[in-house]
Scaffold this motif. Structure first.
Motif, PDB file in Angstrom:
ATOM      1  N   SER A 123       1.253  -5.440  -5.861  1.00  0.00           N
ATOM      2  CA  SER A 123       0.898  -6.787  -5.409  1.00  0.00           C
ATOM      3  C   SER A 123       1.958  -7.358  -4.469  1.00  0.00           C
ATOM      4  O   SER A 123       1.736  -8.350  -3.795  1.00  0.00           O
ATOM      5  CB  SER A 123       0.710  -7.717  -6.614  1.00  0.00           C
ATOM      6  OG  SER A 123       1.918  -7.809  -7.350  1.00  0.00           O
ATOM      7  N   GLU A 163      -9.173   1.562  -5.574  1.00  0.00           N
ATOM      8  CA  GLU A 163      -8.626   0.501  -6.432  1.00  0.00           C
ATOM      9  C   GLU A 163      -9.239   0.558  -7.815  1.00  0.00           C
ATOM     10  O   GLU A 163      -8.579   0.394  -8.815  1.00  0.00           O
ATOM     11  CB  GLU A 163      -8.949  -0.857  -5.814  1.00  0.00           C
ATOM     12  CG  GLU A 163      -7.915  -1.321  -4.827  1.00  0.00           C
ATOM     13  CD  GLU A 163      -7.174  -2.533  -5.318  1.00  0.00           C
ATOM     14  OE1 GLU A 163      -7.697  -3.260  -6.167  1.00  0.00           O
ATOM     15  OE2 GLU A 163      -6.065  -2.745  -4.853  1.00  0.00           O
ATOM     16  N   GLU A 174     -11.230   2.127   0.033  1.00  0.00           N
ATOM     17  CA  GLU A 174     -10.108   1.543  -0.695  1.00  0.00           C
ATOM     18  C   GLU A 174     -10.587   0.881  -1.977  1.00  0.00           C
ATOM     19  O   GLU A 174      -9.908   0.919  -2.994  1.00  0.00           O
ATOM     20  CB  GLU A 174      -9.369   0.547   0.183  1.00  0.00           C
ATOM     21  CG  GLU A 174      -8.089   0.095  -0.457  1.00  0.00           C
ATOM     22  CD  GLU A 174      -7.147  -0.570   0.524  1.00  0.00           C
ATOM     23  OE1 GLU A 174      -6.374  -1.398   0.057  1.00  0.00           O
ATOM     24  OE2 GLU A 174      -7.195  -0.263   1.708  1.00  0.00           O
ATOM     25  N   LYS A 195      -4.149   0.328  -2.181  1.00  0.00           N
ATOM     26  CA  LYS A 195      -3.295  -0.779  -2.601  1.00  0.00           C
ATOM     27  C   LYS A 195      -2.656  -0.388  -3.927  1.00  0.00           C
ATOM     28  O   LYS A 195      -3.351  -0.168  -4.923  1.00  0.00           O
ATOM     29  CB  LYS A 195      -4.152  -2.040  -2.763  1.00  0.00           C
ATOM     30  CG  LYS A 195      -3.352  -3.288  -3.047  1.00  0.00           C
ATOM     31  CD  LYS A 195      -2.667  -3.818  -1.801  1.00  0.00           C
ATOM     32  CE  LYS A 195      -2.024  -5.186  -2.069  1.00  0.00           C
ATOM     33  NZ  LYS A 195      -1.140  -5.612  -0.996  1.00  0.00           N
ATOM     34  N   ARG A 226       0.821  -1.203   0.000  1.00  0.00           N
ATOM     35  CA  ARG A 226       0.000   0.000   0.000  1.00  0.00           C
ATOM     36  C   ARG A 226       0.858   1.257   0.000  1.00  0.00           C
ATOM     37  O   ARG A 226       2.010   1.249   0.438  1.00  0.00           O
ATOM     38  CB  ARG A 226      -0.881   0.051   1.255  1.00  0.00           C
ATOM     39  CG  ARG A 226      -1.977  -0.999   1.317  1.00  0.00           C
ATOM     40  CD  ARG A 226      -2.850  -0.711   2.538  1.00  0.00           C
ATOM     41  NE  ARG A 226      -3.982  -1.626   2.623  1.00  0.00           N
ATOM     42  CZ  ARG A 226      -4.098  -2.572   3.551  1.00  0.00           C
ATOM     43  NH1 ARG A 226      -3.158  -2.731   4.459  1.00  0.00           N
ATOM     44  NH2 ARG A 226      -5.161  -3.348   3.572  1.00  0.00           N
TER      45      ARG A 226
END
Length: 383
Positions: A245, A338, A334, A242, A223
């Motif tokens: 990965s 995203e 979030e 985020k 993040r």
């Protein structure tokens, strides 16, 4: 689209810095104490190996004097003249208590902050290099440090203890401390699905937007954590999105695009991403962001997902993650973030050591250092 700057180093490049101004030079530091100065076209202006051959971990140009370049290596800070890399102009030995990880200069060039492996942040007066403050609160390595624009006596530090601290240099205790693990756990309570593991949010890199009030911090949980500082230097709001990965190693606000809230991030997933955070709830005053954001974000999401397919950004997992987050009530913020996705996603192909946003010959760009001995330059002009 990508340009390579090579032959400046024989080892992995760890850090890059840009001198302010249209004719500004660039500098990079690598393992074994190598320092290279570049023109904006990528021509090598000079090369030097520092005495002791400790890794060059941070390079910063003075905003007040372009003829001064500060480089950390071991527990030492060396001052170089970037146009004449024949030797050291000055050397501050023992500037760090242990190996130095990061340097930061305030806007006036009168103070140099040094973050080291002991967790301490030392502030050196310039010129001269006299230690005027030692700030000890981190319980693990202090990885990154930044001064707040417009407030030359305010400093933010982050560390592998997962703490973000804002300091006023008049005192040796922080104005506030934020534990990213507490924040992450609150968010994960809403979002975690059975069997899903999260990396702890060890803080790797901190950046302050040019307004001086928004902080961005890249962490091992993938993040970018955001904080807004209000009046009286209080922590007004925090959140996260985020970005990668795997661990996020770099996050830098970009000061030369259409507004101050563009942020570029890089990670161990070998991706570099450019984000428009102007609508993020931490950045935008509440009324505004809530009023207009939902339909805009919704409109963007399909286009972004399509774009990410083209960019080979592991869309299936991402779509699944989005679905999971949509189902989680507490993760709404979030999830929206995203879905809006990065404005630009670059599959760089190697873990990112450092990102340096810079205007090169009038073109908005980012310079990427990775595990190799070359730099890669990407244009940001398409945004």
């Amino acid at each position: 689209m990508a340009r390579q700057w090579s032959e400046g180093h024989s080892t992995s490049i760890l850090c890059v810095g840009a001198s302010p101004g249209p004719e500004g030079l660039l500098a990079s530091g690598s393992e074994g104490g190598e320092v290279t100065v570049w023109s904006q076209e990528g021509t090598i202006i000079g090369r030097l190996t520092l005495p002791g051959e400790d890794d060059s971990t941070s390079v910063v140009f003075s905003p007040a004097a372009p003829s001064q370049l500060y480089v950390s290596h071991g527990d030492t800070v060396s001052v170089l003249d970037p146009r004449n890399l024949k030797g050291l102009v000055e050397e501050f030995q023992g500037a760090g208590e242990e190996e130095i990880n990061a340097l930061a200069l305030n806007e006036t060039g009168s103070a140099l902050a040094v973050a080291d492996d002991s967790g301490a942040v030392r502030v050196l007066e310039l010129p001269g290099g006299k230690v005027c403050r030692t700030l000890r609160r981190h319980t693990n390595i202090c990885s990154s440090v930044a001064f707040r624009p417009h407030r030359p006596n305010n400093l933010v530090s982050v560390g592998l203890d997962m703490q973000v601290m804002l300091w006023g240099l008049q005192k040796t205790r922080p104005l506030w401390t934020l534990n990213l693990q507490d924040v992450a756990e609150e968010e994960d309570d809403h979002q975690q699905r059975p069997g899903q593991l999260f990396n702890p949010p060890l803080a790797h890199c901190v950046s302050v937007a040019s307004c001086g009030n928004i902080l961005g911090c890249a962490a091992e949980d993938g993040r970018v954590h955001l904080m807004r500082i209000g009046s009286g230097s209080k922590l007004e709001q925090q959140g996260a999105f985020k970005a990668h990965s795997q661990g996020a190693s770099q996050a830098h606000f970009v000061s030369f695009l259409s507004h101050p809230y563009w942020l570029i991030s890089g990670g161990n997933d070998s991706h570099v991403a450019l984000w428009d955070l102007s609508k993020h709830p931490v950045v935008a005053p509440e009324g505004k962001s809530q009023a207009t954001a939902p339909q805009r974000r919704k409109g963007k999401s399909k286009a972004k997902r399509k774009e990410q397919h083209q960019d080979k950004v592991k869309s299936p997992q991402k779509a699944e993650a989005e679905k999971g987050e949509d189902e989680a009530a507490g993760g709404a913020e979030e999830a929206m973030e995203e879905k809006s996705g990065p404005k630009l996603s670059i599959s760089h192909g190697d873990k990112v050591n450092w990102l340096c946003p810079a205007v090169l010959k009038g073109e908005p760009s980012v310079i990427v250092a990775d595990q190799s001995s070359s730099l890669t330059v990407y244009s940001l002009s398409q945004v």
